[in-house]
Design a protein around this motif. Structure first.
Motif, PDB file in Angstrom:
ATOM      1  N   GLY A 328      56.257  33.495  71.217  1.00  0.00           N
ATOM      2  CA  GLY A 328      56.873  32.546  70.301  1.00  0.00           C
ATOM      3  C   GLY A 328      57.524  33.250  69.125  1.00  0.00           C
ATOM      4  O   GLY A 328      57.459  34.482  68.981  1.00  0.00           O
ATOM      5  N   GLN A 329      58.185  32.474  68.273  1.00  0.00           N
ATOM      6  CA  GLN A 329      58.842  33.045  67.099  1.00  0.00           C
ATOM      7  C   GLN A 329      59.020  31.988  66.026  1.00  0.00           C
ATOM      8  O   GLN A 329      58.945  30.788  66.283  1.00  0.00           O
ATOM      9  CB  GLN A 329      60.211  33.629  67.480  1.00  0.00           C
ATOM     10  N   LEU A 330      59.248  32.467  64.812  1.00  0.00           N
ATOM     11  CA  LEU A 330      59.575  31.627  63.666  1.00  0.00           C
ATOM     12  C   LEU A 330      60.966  32.020  63.174  1.00  0.00           C
ATOM     13  O   LEU A 330      61.286  33.210  63.127  1.00  0.00           O
ATOM     14  CB  LEU A 330      58.547  31.805  62.548  1.00  0.00           C
ATOM     15  N   SER A 331      61.791  31.034  62.831  1.00  0.00           N
ATOM     16  CA  SER A 331      63.163  31.307  62.401  1.00  0.00           C
ATOM     17  C   SER A 331      63.436  30.681  61.039  1.00  0.00           C
ATOM     18  O   SER A 331      63.018  29.549  60.771  1.00  0.00           O
ATOM     19  CB  SER A 331      64.172  30.760  63.425  1.00  0.00           C
ATOM     20  N   LEU A 332      64.143  31.438  60.192  1.00  0.00           N
ATOM     21  CA  LEU A 332      64.589  30.957  58.892  1.00  0.00           C
ATOM     22  C   LEU A 332      66.110  31.089  58.868  1.00  0.00           C
ATOM     23  O   LEU A 332      66.637  32.180  59.113  1.00  0.00           O
ATOM     24  CB  LEU A 332      63.960  31.762  57.746  1.00  0.00           C
ATOM     25  N   GLN A 333      66.820  29.999  58.569  1.00  0.00           N
ATOM     26  CA  GLN A 333      68.276  29.983  58.698  1.00  0.00           C
ATOM     27  C   GLN A 333      68.947  29.559  57.394  1.00  0.00           C
ATOM     28  O   GLN A 333      68.480  28.659  56.697  1.00  0.00           O
ATOM     29  CB  GLN A 333      68.708  29.045  59.818  1.00  0.00           C
ATOM     30  N   VAL A 334      70.066  30.247  57.097  1.00  0.00           N
ATOM     31  CA  VAL A 334      70.912  29.913  55.950  1.00  0.00           C
ATOM     32  C   VAL A 334      72.324  29.692  56.483  1.00  0.00           C
ATOM     33  O   VAL A 334      72.930  30.614  57.033  1.00  0.00           O
ATOM     34  CB  VAL A 334      70.909  31.041  54.895  1.00  0.00           C
ATOM     35  N   GLU A 335      72.838  28.492  56.314  1.00  0.00           N
ATOM     36  CA  GLU A 335      74.186  28.207  56.798  1.00  0.00           C
ATOM     37  C   GLU A 335      75.222  28.589  55.742  1.00  0.00           C
ATOM     38  O   GLU A 335      74.965  28.564  54.533  1.00  0.00           O
ATOM     39  CB  GLU A 335      74.326  26.717  57.123  1.00  0.00           C
ATOM     40  N   GLY A 336      76.409  28.938  56.227  1.00  0.00           N
ATOM     41  CA  GLY A 336      77.523  29.236  55.326  1.00  0.00           C
ATOM     42  C   GLY A 336      77.460  30.640  54.759  1.00  0.00           C
ATOM     43  O   GLY A 336      76.661  31.483  55.173  1.00  0.00           O
ATOM     44  N   TYR A 337      78.343  30.909  53.766  1.00  0.00           N
ATOM     45  CA  TYR A 337      78.412  32.236  53.151  1.00  0.00           C
ATOM     46  C   TYR A 337      77.185  32.506  52.307  1.00  0.00           C
ATOM     47  O   TYR A 337      76.624  31.597  51.671  1.00  0.00           O
ATOM     48  CB  TYR A 337      79.678  32.355  52.292  1.00  0.00           C
ATOM     49  N   LEU A 338      76.776  33.770  52.289  1.00  0.00           N
ATOM     50  CA  LEU A 338      75.556  34.166  51.590  1.00  0.00           C
ATOM     51  C   LEU A 338      75.838  34.449  50.126  1.00  0.00           C
ATOM     52  O   LEU A 338      76.925  34.885  49.745  1.00  0.00           O
ATOM     53  CB  LEU A 338      74.950  35.405  52.244  1.00  0.00           C
ATOM     54  N   ALA A 339      74.825  34.218  49.304  1.00  0.00           N
ATOM     55  CA  ALA A 339      74.861  34.549  47.881  1.00  0.00           C
ATOM     56  C   ALA A 339      73.457  34.933  47.455  1.00  0.00           C
ATOM     57  O   ALA A 339      72.475  34.592  48.127  1.00  0.00           O
ATOM     58  CB  ALA A 339      75.365  33.360  47.069  1.00  0.00           C
ATOM     59  N   ILE A 340      73.347  35.683  46.369  1.00  0.00           N
ATOM     60  CA  ILE A 340      72.028  36.042  45.846  1.00  0.00           C
ATOM     61  C   ILE A 340      71.269  34.759  45.526  1.00  0.00           C
ATOM     62  O   ILE A 340      71.763  33.892  44.795  1.00  0.00           O
ATOM     63  CB  ILE A 340      72.154  36.932  44.600  1.00  0.00           C
ATOM     64  N   GLN A 341      70.067  34.636  46.093  1.00  0.00           N
ATOM     65  CA  GLN A 341      69.348  33.364  45.965  1.00  0.00           C
ATOM     66  C   GLN A 341      67.859  33.573  46.198  1.00  0.00           C
ATOM     67  O   GLN A 341      67.450  34.244  47.148  1.00  0.00           O
ATOM     68  CB  GLN A 341      69.901  32.352  46.977  1.00  0.00           C
ATOM     69  N   THR A 342      67.057  33.009  45.323  1.00  0.00           N
ATOM     70  CA  THR A 342      65.614  32.970  45.518  1.00  0.00           C
ATOM     71  C   THR A 342      65.256  31.718  46.303  1.00  0.00           C
ATOM     72  O   THR A 342      65.800  30.646  46.058  1.00  0.00           O
ATOM     73  CB  THR A 342      64.886  32.971  44.168  1.00  0.00           C
ATOM     74  N   ASP A 343      64.326  31.869  47.246  1.00  0.00           N
ATOM     75  CA  ASP A 343      63.928  30.760  48.119  1.00  0.00           C
ATOM     76  C   ASP A 343      65.168  30.121  48.742  1.00  0.00           C
ATOM     77  O   ASP A 343      65.488  28.951  48.543  1.00  0.00           O
ATOM     78  CB  ASP A 343      63.126  29.711  47.345  1.00  0.00           C
ATOM     79  N   ALA A 344      65.849  30.940  49.543  1.00  0.00           N
ATOM     80  CA  ALA A 344      67.113  30.513  50.144  1.00  0.00           C
ATOM     81  C   ALA A 344      66.925  29.477  51.244  1.00  0.00           C
ATOM     82  O   ALA A 344      67.895  28.827  51.651  1.00  0.00           O
ATOM     83  CB  ALA A 344      67.847  31.727  50.713  1.00  0.00           C
ATOM     84  N   VAL A 345      65.713  29.308  51.754  1.00  0.00           N
ATOM     85  CA  VAL A 345      65.439  28.318  52.797  1.00  0.00           C
ATOM     86  C   VAL A 345      64.163  27.571  52.431  1.00  0.00           C
ATOM     87  O   VAL A 345      63.319  28.072  51.664  1.00  0.00           O
ATOM     88  CB  VAL A 345      65.263  28.996  54.173  1.00  0.00           C
ATOM     89  N   PRO A 346      63.976  26.368  52.960  1.00  0.00           N
ATOM     90  CA  PRO A 346      62.688  25.689  52.787  1.00  0.00           C
ATOM     91  C   PRO A 346      61.576  26.516  53.430  1.00  0.00           C
ATOM     92  O   PRO A 346      61.790  27.173  54.453  1.00  0.00           O
ATOM     93  CB  PRO A 346      62.892  24.358  53.515  1.00  0.00           C
ATOM     94  N   ALA A 347      60.410  26.488  52.838  1.00  0.00           N
ATOM     95  CA  ALA A 347      59.287  27.282  53.354  1.00  0.00           C
ATOM     96  C   ALA A 347      58.914  26.846  54.763  1.00  0.00           C
ATOM     97  O   ALA A 347      58.935  25.658  55.098  1.00  0.00           O
ATOM     98  CB  ALA A 347      58.084  27.153  52.426  1.00  0.00           C
ATOM     99  N   VAL A 348      58.590  27.816  55.606  1.00  0.00           N
ATOM    100  CA  VAL A 348      58.126  27.563  56.972  1.00  0.00           C
ATOM    101  C   VAL A 348      56.623  27.807  57.017  1.00  0.00           C
ATOM    102  O   VAL A 348      56.146  28.862  56.600  1.00  0.00           O
ATOM    103  CB  VAL A 348      58.849  28.478  57.974  1.00  0.00           C
ATOM    104  N   THR A 349      55.878  26.827  57.529  1.00  0.00           N
ATOM    105  CA  THR A 349      54.422  26.919  57.576  1.00  0.00           C
ATOM    106  C   THR A 349      53.963  27.534  58.893  1.00  0.00           C
ATOM    107  O   THR A 349      54.415  27.137  59.972  1.00  0.00           O
ATOM    108  CB  THR A 349      53.779  25.532  57.420  1.00  0.00           C
ATOM    109  N   VAL A 350      53.080  28.519  58.806  1.00  0.00           N
ATOM    110  CA  VAL A 350      52.517  29.173  59.993  1.00  0.00           C
ATOM    111  C   VAL A 350      51.401  28.293  60.551  1.00  0.00           C
ATOM    112  O   VAL A 350      50.479  27.911  59.816  1.00  0.00           O
ATOM    113  CB  VAL A 350      51.965  30.570  59.641  1.00  0.00           C
ATOM    114  N   ASP A 351      51.489  27.955  61.847  1.00  0.00           N
ATOM    115  CA  ASP A 351      50.518  27.017  62.429  1.00  0.00           C
ATOM    116  C   ASP A 351      49.128  27.618  62.599  1.00  0.00           C
ATOM    117  O   ASP A 351      48.123  27.032  62.203  1.00  0.00           O
ATOM    118  CB  ASP A 351      51.029  26.480  63.777  1.00  0.00           C
TER     119      ASP A 351
END
Length: 437
Positions: A328-351
């Protein structure tokens, strides 16, 4: 020739038969024949359409469905001519495959060479090698040879079970396998070496008192050791060096010490299995997720008792063992052009708690002038950094070996810590960070 030795029916239906302990390859016997040789439905023979690891599916339904009192074998689909005679005995040759079983059908023919019906002709099973089908072994079996592997989906495969000599293997009914491993969900270990240790020393001094008992296995770097006694007066053990085929080597102070856990598995076999064609493709899967296998041992049991154990060490690999992981795997995705950002995606919880295979990042469009630097976080604490170089769409790959496990309920977060953009460049876009388990 029989391809699968006699097995008791534990799974059956109008169009299938099987045994839950078999480990056949998918469709291994497609196009071959299955024959009921005892119990309910005896004498019936059917063409095999498909096989799973435990069940044979047939083309025509059984006239009489077999049950748990029945036994079956798998044989070649075509008969080969043996000999022709007008009186007994009739002599013919068969391949001398010791402990293999051959089926012999005797058919009567008249003066016009018209043979009697196959279904009404006697069929005999004979074990090659001068021993009858019910013969036993004269002594315990030899030391078994085996292999251990994992595809990284939480399953450990035990395969390649064999012997240098097939003598005394006819009545083997079971193999007992002990796996010595590190639980990768409980990392890193709490103990280290308190002092340097050369390749010949048998005294292992620890930073704190350990919990290993006499006979337990330890792993230091790529070496496996056996605890012979517990030191008195100071934390440590007296050990046997270079155990299970590993190599004794010098170790530095503060080197991590792993007290190996153990788990026992019993692999069942039918009589006459070793030496049959089925033994060449046999494998036995066991579930042991998120473990790192350091060593294993196996002994087999026949009618005379237990064999001497065979040993194997797997610590000489780059990752100091065979990692089973969990898949299995966990994925974190950011759409569009990147910029310097803290917490760039909603947190993903490990099951559930998992060890990590590896971590990497990909972008849909590569950065054109400045690299992209990323930081994966676990519960807001830095976990690892990734860099996507200029003109590349894939980052460096961070090996999960040595990383702390991801605890159940942990929150995975992502920071974009560095990008660059000018009027003539783009920072990269459509980011995916993948954590493979």
């Amino acid at each position: 020739m029989e391809l699968q030795p006699e097995s008791t029916v534990t799974v059956h239906s109008a169009t299938s038969v099987g045994n839950s302990t078999l480990q056949m390859l998918p469709n291994e016997y497609r196009g071959k024949l299955v024959r009921i040789i005892s119990g309910k439905g005896v004498g019936q023979e059917r063409l095999i359409l498909s096989t799973s690891s435990t069940v044979l599916t047939i083309g025509l339904p059984w006239d009489v469905e077999p049950d748990a009192a029945s036994t079956f074998v798998v044989s070649e689909a075509g008969w080969q001519f043996g000999a022709l005679g007008q009186s007994s005995p009739v002599v013919f040759a068969v391949p001398n495959r010791r402990y293999a079983t051959v089926q012999i059908s005797g058919r009567a023919a008249n003066v016009h060479d018209r043979e009697s019906s196959y279904e009404l002709s006697p069929l005999t099973r004979y074990e090659i090698g001068g021993a009858g089908a019910g013969a036993g072994d004269g002594d315990v079996a030899g030391t078994p040879i085996f292999a251990v592997s994992s595809s990284g989906q939480g399953i450990l495969e035990i395969a390649g079970v064999g012997f240098e000599d097939l003598a005394n293997t006819n009545t083997i009914t079971a193999a007992s396998v002990t796996i010595h491993y590190v639980d990768e969900t409980n990392q890193p270990p709490a103990n280290t070496l308190a002092a340097a240790m050369d390749e010949s020393s048998t005294v292992l001094n620890l930073a704190v008192a350990g919990n290993a008992a006499v006979g337990s296995l330890l792993q230091v770097d790529h070496e496996v050791m056996v605890v012979e006694s517990v030191q008195t007066g100071s934390p440590g053990y007296v050990v046997q060096r270079g155990a299970y085929g590993s190599t004794a080597a010098a170790h530095d102070p503060q080197t991590l010490l792993y007290e190996l856990q153990r788990k026992l598995f019993v692999m069942p076999f039918v009589k006459g299995f070793f030496g049959s064609p089925a033994s060449g493709s046999y494998s036995y899967p066991v579930s042991l997720p998120d473990a790192r296998i350091a060593a294993a041992e196996m002994y087999v049991t026949n009618s005379r008792g237990n064999s001497a154990p065979g040993f194997a060490s797997y610590t000489s690999t780059v990752q100091s063992g065979i990692r089973t992981l969990s898949g299995g795997q966990l994925s974190l995705q950011v759409e569009g052009y990147l910029a310097i950002q803290t917490d760039a995606v909603p947190a993903v919880t490990v099951d559930n708690t998992h060890s990590v295979r590896d971590i990497f990042a990909k972008v849909g469009n590569a950065p054109t002038m400045f690299p992209v630097q990323l930081r994966l976080k676990v519960d807001s604490a830095p976990y690892c950094d990734l860099t996507i170089a200029v003109g590349q769409t894939t980052s460096n790959i961070v090996d999960g070996f040595g990383l702390k496990p991801l605890p159940a309920g942990a929150q995975l977060g992502l920071d974009v810590i560095s990008v660059g953009q000018t009027a003539d460049s783009t920072p990269g876009s459509d980011l995916t960070v993948t954590v493979r388990l």
